[in-house]
Design a protein around this motif. Structure first.
Motif, short mmCIF file in Angstrom:
data_model
loop_
_atom_site.label_atom_id
_atom_site.label_comp_id
_atom_site.label_asym_id
_atom_site.label_seq_id
_atom_site.Cartn_x
_atom_site.Cartn_y
_atom_site.Cartn_z
N THR A 50 1.83 1.78 -3.81
CA THR A 50 0.78 2.17 -4.74
C THR A 50 0.08 3.46 -4.36
O THR A 50 -0.56 4.10 -5.19
N GLN A 87 -4.19 3.02 -4.94
CA GLN A 87 -3.95 1.58 -4.92
C GLN A 87 -3.67 1.00 -6.31
O GLN A 87 -3.84 -0.19 -6.55
N ALA A 126 0.83 -1.22 0.00
CA ALA A 126 0.00 0.00 0.00
C ALA A 126 0.86 1.26 0.00
O ALA A 126 0.47 2.29 -0.58
#
Length: 301
Positions: free
Chosen positions: A106, A110, A103
């Protein structure tokens, strides 16, 4: 003749030769232990994935290594984690699970961008595990939204912003894997009620040819887009993960082999991906092995 001086000079010469010999030995490349085994390569199920795996295998064999391909797999990276492969080829996003904190890589959306793929590679390598992420390919098989030029003109779509403005009048045709995340992304971009319908991946190109008031999700490496003159909506790649190819290697793959593999990856441009797909994706296309044998043609296109 001064015998003492002669002996001194001779001794110095011998010492110099020994020193040079030692330096030469230090500069000699390390052994290539990978040549003592067969390097197992795991790759995805798509024909282009298999063709590229054959290209890597051929490059290794040309350098004196032995290489074999595992059966096509939905998750090649898992095979290298499980010790069933020495090399694993797939799109980088599928390696997110190997990062300690996916996480954090990204971010809020996401989704893995091309820049974040480099961060993922660094995270895998910084973990100092038994798996190393080699160079990322310039080629990106990530998804994009595509329309016919006539439909794009009719609905005045030439960007993500104009796509959102026409959202109420358009249907988005997507594969199952992307549909839910695409709905969310469209809503976040300002489309209140996105109309996203699912279709089998193999049928998407056909849907594009007959689509009315629609945009279709396709891989950016699909040769249909350029061959048949379809319009790629600028900026639409931001709705999806970037899909640069990344090769993972275990400790059995020595430095010389890794350098050879990286050189192949560097040649794999976006156009090369399109050309490779053109060769292997048609019903009467070449086998992945046949396409790999034409690699020099592909990269010279």
């Amino acid at each position: 003749m001064n015998l003492r001086n002669s002996i001194t000079v001779g001794t110095l010469s011998a010492a110099l030769l020994l020193t040079l010999s030692a330096c030469t030995e230090d500069e000699t490349p390390t052994t290539e232990p990978s040549k003592e085994i067969t390097l197992r390569i795991a790759a995805g199920t798509q024909p282009a994935d298999q063709a590229l795996a054959h290209v890597y295998a051929n490059a290794l064999k040309a350098e004196g290594y032995k290489a074999s391909l595992n059966e096509p797999a939905a998750n090649p990276y898992q095979q290298i984690v499980d010790g069933k492969a020495d090399l694993a080829l797939d799109q980088a996003a599928k390696a997110l699970s190997l990062a300690a904190d996916p996480a954090a890589i990204t971010g809020e959306d996401q989704l893995l961008s091309a820049e974040e793929s480099q961060s993922l590679r660094s995270a895998i390598n910084d973990a100092e595990g038994k798996v190393t992420a080699l160079e990322l390919s310039p080629a990106d098989a990530g998804k994009i939204l595509v329309m016919s030029q006539a439909q794009a003109t009719l609905h005045k779509v030439d960007s993500v912003e104009t796509l959102i403005a026409a959202c109420a009048d358009l249907t988005i045709i997507s594969d199952e894997a992307s549909s839910e995340s695409l709905k969310t992304a469209l809503k976040d971009a300002g489309c209140e009620k996105p109309k996203v319908v699912e279709e089998q991946t193999a049928k998407l190109a056909g849907k594009l040819r007959t689509s009315v008031d629609s945009a279709v999700v396709l891989s950016a490496g699909n040769a249909v887009i350029s061959d048949e003159g379809f319009y790629t909506i600028p900026g639409s790649a931001s709705f999806f993960n970037a899909e640069n190819y990344m090769l993972l290697a275990d400790d059995d793959v020595d430095d010389k082999a890794r350098a050879q593999l990286d050189s192949i990856t560097g040649e794999f441009s976006q156009q090369s991906l399109v050309d490779l797909n053109r060769m292997v994706s048609q019903e009467d296309g070449l086998s992945p092995e046949q396409a790999a044998a034409r690699w020099e043609w592909i990269i010279e296109e």
